[in-house]
Design a protein around this motif. Structure first.
Motif, PDB file in Angstrom:
ATOM      1  N   THR A  32      32.726  46.892  46.056  1.00  0.00           N
ATOM      2  CA  THR A  32      33.860  46.621  45.188  1.00  0.00           C
ATOM      3  C   THR A  32      34.781  45.648  45.912  1.00  0.00           C
ATOM      4  N   GLU A  34      38.468  42.914  45.243  1.00  0.00           N
ATOM      5  CA  GLU A  34      39.591  42.500  44.413  1.00  0.00           C
ATOM      6  C   GLU A  34      39.746  41.006  44.581  1.00  0.00           C
ATOM      7  N   THR A  36      41.584  37.108  42.901  1.00  0.00           N
ATOM      8  CA  THR A  36      42.575  36.426  42.093  1.00  0.00           C
ATOM      9  C   THR A  36      42.018  35.057  41.737  1.00  0.00           C
ATOM     10  N   GLN A  40      43.370  35.610  34.265  1.00  0.00           N
ATOM     11  CA  GLN A  40      44.004  36.900  34.488  1.00  0.00           C
ATOM     12  C   GLN A  40      43.636  37.826  33.355  1.00  0.00           C
ATOM     13  N   ALA A  44      44.444  43.516  34.203  1.00  0.00           N
ATOM     14  CA  ALA A  44      44.674  43.252  35.625  1.00  0.00           C
ATOM     15  C   ALA A  44      45.906  44.012  36.109  1.00  0.00           C
ATOM     16  N   SER A  47      47.362  44.796  43.055  1.00  0.00           N
ATOM     17  CA  SER A  47      46.708  45.706  43.967  1.00  0.00           C
ATOM     18  C   SER A  47      47.713  46.465  44.820  1.00  0.00           C
ATOM     19  N   LYS A  49      46.720  47.524  47.704  1.00  0.00           N
ATOM     20  CA  LYS A  49      46.321  47.179  49.064  1.00  0.00           C
ATOM     21  C   LYS A  49      46.702  45.757  49.435  1.00  0.00           C
ATOM     22  N   THR A  53      46.260  39.986  44.958  1.00  0.00           N
ATOM     23  CA  THR A  53      45.117  40.142  44.058  1.00  0.00           C
ATOM     24  C   THR A  53      45.546  40.726  42.728  1.00  0.00           C
ATOM     25  N   ASP A  54      44.767  40.435  41.701  1.00  0.00           N
ATOM     26  CA  ASP A  54      45.140  40.954  40.394  1.00  0.00           C
ATOM     27  C   ASP A  54      43.963  41.391  39.541  1.00  0.00           C
ATOM     28  N   SER A  55      42.740  41.276  40.036  1.00  0.00           N
ATOM     29  CA  SER A  55      41.597  41.632  39.213  1.00  0.00           C
ATOM     30  C   SER A  55      40.531  42.358  40.028  1.00  0.00           C
ATOM     31  N   PRO A  56      40.109  43.534  39.570  1.00  0.00           N
ATOM     32  CA  PRO A  56      39.000  44.206  40.247  1.00  0.00           C
ATOM     33  C   PRO A  56      37.701  43.459  39.962  1.00  0.00           C
ATOM     34  N   THR A  57      36.818  43.411  40.925  1.00  0.00           N
ATOM     35  CA  THR A  57      35.524  42.757  40.752  1.00  0.00           C
ATOM     36  C   THR A  57      34.492  43.486  41.599  1.00  0.00           C
TER      37      THR A  57
END
Length: 109
Positions: A32, A34, A36, A40, A44, A47, A49, A53-57
Motif C-alpha cells: 500500500t 500514498e 499525490t 484528486q 481523497a 494523510s 502520516k 499526500t492525498d490519495s491512497p494507492t
C-alpha cells in the motif's frame, strides 16, 4: 528481464492479482502506498502520516521476461481501469542482474 511497477487503485488489486496468477505470474510484491498528483479523488484525504499526500494507492512490483511484458501490461490495464482519472501508472525498467539473498549468487532466469 524487466521490472514492472504498477500504481493502481487499491480496490482493483485483488482482481488484477488473480488474473496475473491465472496467466502464470505467481511472483509479485504488493504494497500500500500514498501519493499525490494532478488528479484528486473525491474520496481523497490528507494523510495522517505524510502531510503532502492525498490519495491512497497500491503498488504491484514484479520482474518478468522481456517477452512477457505486453501480457502483464494488458492484464493490469484491463482489470485496473475504471475509465476515470487517477487509475494509475505502469513503469517498466531494465533489470541487469538478480542475486539470491541466501547465497549471494547470480540467479539465472
Amino acid at each position: 528481464m524487466k521490472e514492472i511497477k504498477a500504481f493502481v487503485r487499491p480496490n482493483k488489486v485483488n482482481e488484477i492479482v488473480q488474473h496475473l496468477k491465472d496467466a502464470g505470474f505467481e511472483n509479485m510484491t504488493i504494497s500500500t502506498a500514498e501519493g499525490t498528483g494532478k488528479f484528486q479523488d473525491d474520496k481523497a484525504f490528507v494523510s495522517q502520516k505524510f502531510s503532502i499526500t492525498d490519495s491512497p494507492t497500491a503498488k504491484i512490483e514484479m520482474v518478468v521476461a522481456k517477452e512477457k511484458i505486453n501480457t502483464v501490461i494488458n492484464i493490469i490495464s484491463e482489470y485496473g481501469k475504471t475509465l476515470n482519472p487517477g487509475d494509475g501508472l505502469i513503469y517498466v525498467s531494465d533489470v541487469e542482474k538478480v542475486y539470491r539473498v541466501k547465497t549471494g549468487l547470480e540467479n539465472g532466469f
